[in-house]
Design a protein around this motif. Structure first.
Motif, PDB file in Angstrom:
ATOM      1  N   ILE A 351      22.878 -12.357  16.918  1.00 41.11           N
ATOM      2  CA  ILE A 351      24.318 -12.138  17.200  1.00 41.11           C
ATOM      3  C   ILE A 351      24.785 -10.759  16.694  1.00 41.11           C
ATOM      4  O   ILE A 351      25.251  -9.903  17.236  1.00 41.11           O
ATOM      5  N   PHE A 352      24.482 -10.664  15.531  1.00 42.09           N
ATOM      6  CA  PHE A 352      24.571  -9.481  14.732  1.00 42.09           C
ATOM      7  C   PHE A 352      23.959  -8.072  15.450  1.00 42.09           C
ATOM      8  O   PHE A 352      24.490  -6.873  15.545  1.00 42.09           O
ATOM      9  N   GLU A 353      22.866  -8.247  15.985  1.00 42.77           N
ATOM     10  CA  GLU A 353      22.096  -7.081  16.629  1.00 42.77           C
ATOM     11  C   GLU A 353      22.913  -6.856  18.013  1.00 42.77           C
ATOM     12  O   GLU A 353      22.703  -5.812  18.620  1.00 42.77           O
ATOM     13  N   VAL A 354      23.298  -7.864  18.588  1.00 40.42           N
ATOM     14  CA  VAL A 354      23.818  -7.780  19.835  1.00 40.42           C
ATOM     15  C   VAL A 354      25.242  -7.587  20.058  1.00 40.42           C
ATOM     16  O   VAL A 354      25.715  -6.686  20.713  1.00 40.42           O
ATOM     17  N   ALA A 355      26.141  -8.439  19.221  1.00 36.72           N
ATOM     18  CA  ALA A 355      27.616  -8.283  19.552  1.00 36.72           C
ATOM     19  C   ALA A 355      28.514  -6.983  19.196  1.00 36.72           C
ATOM     20  O   ALA A 355      29.203  -6.603  20.113  1.00 36.72           O
TER      21      ALA A 355
END
Length: 438
Positions: A351-355
């Motif tokens: 999620i950290f990579e995408v959000a």
């Protein structure tokens, strides 16, 4: 030199600086206030003073001028650990100086004499219904200790002196930071472990002792040290720190003041956010990643589905920060080292990579980066502390360090009672029509 004597010297040296600023430069304007700020919770109005920590929108938190990595690197470490003791951090917050190992040992020894919680505190907490929220129990426990306040005793004695009153604040503050982990562990065991209490080990530092008292093993000792330091302070404007400062500005003693701060910390827009983020993450995992590895494509679609349904991505965005919260990064580094294969961490990591990219494209958030709450619950969950309504208690143990350091300096510098001036809505409407107050 003992911590209190070092602090006395620093306060005596610092006090003329604030006196001169108020006397010689009191009319110098440093900011302007807009109607938006007046209505919107006094956001970004520069009207509080603290030297304990500063939150830069781009750089993140600095404790006494040091970033989080610099703080962890510079302070003496617990034996066999990569992390400092909480005791060394307390010395650093109060004085702004990196302590020697001998000075840390002196604080450790001092806290051992202070950490004995009066039995009536536990008796008082036990009178509450067992299903009471753990934050209510912690607030009651802190308030119960008020009967022993040295600051209140001094004030009631008639011998109150503005220049030396900080010394009794220091005594109360030191008692609170030494005892609050013991009270917190008692509450955990009372509510979740069938009231099986574990005694204090006088050979352990605060973080290690807390881990042992709640039934955790060696690995969790660093979790406690890291967690309490990271959550200790976030300058003066957040609800828990500001409330503590506000209440004490009326010369209410530190017990009254911090109990009030804890009640603010319990709010879902402040300290309880980590609990809500974890709840959302687990439900997200159940819905989208129950039987498959999280991929960028999967998470991207899932986040867009979340936003398009009118929901938010909790744990992202911050009132001040405009970049990834360094507290998040610090906890992420811990996870990459100690629990890289944990399924929940792998999801949070993806999620950290995408959000941030999704939120940037979505365009409705000023800060698309994660804050501390996006990560902290995952660590507790991994180590088996799964009672997430307790997470704010952990926050409260750490936040006591910053709040109590600030109170000691507030009284050392003789800060006045806080009393902002209010205006009426018709006044705002009149000034809006005039293009400003005339």
């Amino acid at each position: 030199m003992a911590l209190k004597e070092t602090l006395r010297q620093k306060i005596d040296e610092f006090r003329p600086r604030t006196t001169r600023l108020a006397k010689e430069f009191g009319k110098v304007k440093i900011d302007e206030v807009t109607i938006e700020q007046c209505i919107g919770g006094a956001r970004d109005i520069r009207c509080l003073v603290t030297d304990i920590s500063y939150l830069d929108p781009q750089e993140g938190i600095r404790f006494r001028g040091k970033t989080i990595p610099e703080t962890f690197a510079s302070l003496p470490k617990a034996p066999g650990s990569d992390y400092p003791t909480v005791e060394s951090f307390w010395y650093f917050l109060l004085t702004g100086e990196v302590p020697s190992q001998a000075q840390v040992d002196a604080v450790l020894a001092e806290w051992k004499t202070r950490q004995e919680v009066p039995p009536y505190v536990f008796d008082t907490i036990r009178t509450l219904p067992r299903d009471s929220h753990p934050m209510a129990m912690l607030s009651v426990g802190i308030t119960a200790m008020q009967r022993d306040s040295k600051f209140a005793a001094l004030y009631n004695s008639g011998a109150f002196n503005k220049l030396t009153a900080w010394e009794t604040v220091y005594e109360d503050a030191s008692d609170i930071v030494a005892r609050i982990p013991v009270i917190a562990a008692f509450i955990y065991n009372l509510k979740y472990q069938g009231d099986r209490q574990v005694a204090i080990d006088p050979t352990l530092d605060m973080g290690a002792n807390f881990a042992q008292m709640i039934g955790q093993g060696e690995a969790y000792k660093d979790v406690a040290r890291m967690y309490f330091i990271l959550h200790s302070d976030h300058e003066s404007g957040n609800v828990s720190a500001h409330t503590t400062h506000l209440v004490h500005s009326a010369l209410s003693d530190p017990y009254y003041a911090y109990a009030a701060g804890l009640n603010g910390l319990a709010g879902p827009l402040h300290g309880r956010a980590n609990q809500e983020v974890l709840d959302w993450t687990i439900k997200f995992q159940e819905k989208y990643c129950k039987d498959r590895e999280p991929t960028k494509e999967l998470i991207t679609k899932a986040l867009w589905d979340t936003l398009n349904s009118g929901q938010v991505i909790p744990g992202y965005g911050h009132a001040v920060l405009r970049k990834t919260d360094p507290r998040y990064i610090s906890q992420r580094e811990f996870c990459l080292k100690h629990l890289p294969e944990d399924p929940l961490f792998k999801l949070v990591s993806m999620i950290f990579e995408v959000a941030p990219g999704v939120l940037t494209e979505h365009g409705k958030t000023k800060n698309p980066w994660p804050n501390v709450d996006a990560q902290s619950g995952v660590i507790q969950w991994h180590y088996g502390v799964k009672e997430w309504d307790y997470y704010t208690v952990l926050f409260g143990v750490g936040r006591a360090l910053g709040c109590m350091a600030n109170l000691t300096w507030d009284r050392g510098l003789g800060y006045a009672i806080e009393r902002p001036k209010s205006v009426t809505t018709p006044m705002l409407e009149e000034w809006a029509a005039q293009g400003g107050r005339r």
